[in-house]
Design an enzyme around this catalytic site. Structure first.
Site, short mmCIF file in Angstrom:
data_model
loop_
_atom_site.label_atom_id
_atom_site.label_comp_id
_atom_site.label_asym_id
_atom_site.label_seq_id
_atom_site.Cartn_x
_atom_site.Cartn_y
_atom_site.Cartn_z
CD GLU A 83 -41.28 -63.43 20.50
OE1 GLU A 83 -40.99 -63.76 21.66
OE2 GLU A 83 -41.57 -62.25 20.17
CD GLU A 185 -37.45 -63.87 21.90
OE1 GLU A 185 -38.04 -63.01 22.61
OE2 GLU A 185 -37.52 -63.87 20.66
#
Length: 188
Positions: A83, A185
């Site tokens: 991320e 995710e």
């Protein structure tokens, strides 16, 4: 260096490959879980110059990929950071210093490719339904010469807008960058 339990990684890779699955390895480059609010470099790397940090990141990545390859479990794909839309290996790799961030991403990619040129590279951002931010990040990274194979997105409706926004972003990123896009995710 204490930020990766290499033996655990090696065992999990063996189990994954033995089950006939492909292996995606995610480097966090942190002593703890990395996400857009937490992406501090490992304590072992603190105090290093940018040149030393790039070398440490390269060496560490190469070491892990070498250990996996040596046991016959080379990853099929590797995420350089987790991320990373706010950066990685802070403070050097903060998003507000895109040149340094790109250099760190490049060092990680080079560490993978030095051992396994055919392993795919994923850039994972936490911007599931946020198209403007996704394009900003990817355009800036690509303009700095970073080459990768797959775009990874996190999608959490609480932070990343509606399902329709996710669908739009997936379609737009895939067509604009001519790359596969994977939601890596998710939680509702």
């Amino acid at each position: 260096e204490g930020f990766c339990d290499l033996q655990h990684t090696l065992q999990m890779a063996k189990r994954t490959k033995a089950a006939g699955m492909k292996l995606l390895l995610d480097f966090h480059y942190s002593d703890y879980w990395a996400d857009p609010q937490h992406a501090h470099m490992p304590a072992a790397w603190r105090g290093k110059s940018m040149t030393e940090l790039k070398q440490a990141l390269y060496d560490y990545t190469k070491q892990v990929i070498r250990a996996l390859k040596d046991q016959g479990t080379t990853p099929d794909m590797v995420q350089i950071g987790n991320e990373i839309n706010h950066g990685m290996a802070w403070p050097h790799g903060y998003i507000n210093n895109l040149d340094s961030l790109a250099q760190l991403i490049h060092a990680g990619i080079q560490g993978v490719k030095a051992v396994s040129p055919s392993t795919g590279i994923m850039l994972h951002i936490a911007l599931g339904g946020q198209n403007d931010e996704s394009r900003f990040f990817l355009d800036n990274i690509i303009s700095r010469g970073i080459q990768f194979d797959v775009i990874g997105l996190s999608y959490y409706p609480r932070w990343h807008n509606s399902l329709a926004d996710l669908e739009y972003n997936l379609d737009d990123l895939s067509s604009h960058y001519n790359k596969d896009v994977i939601v890596v995710e998710y939680s509702h």
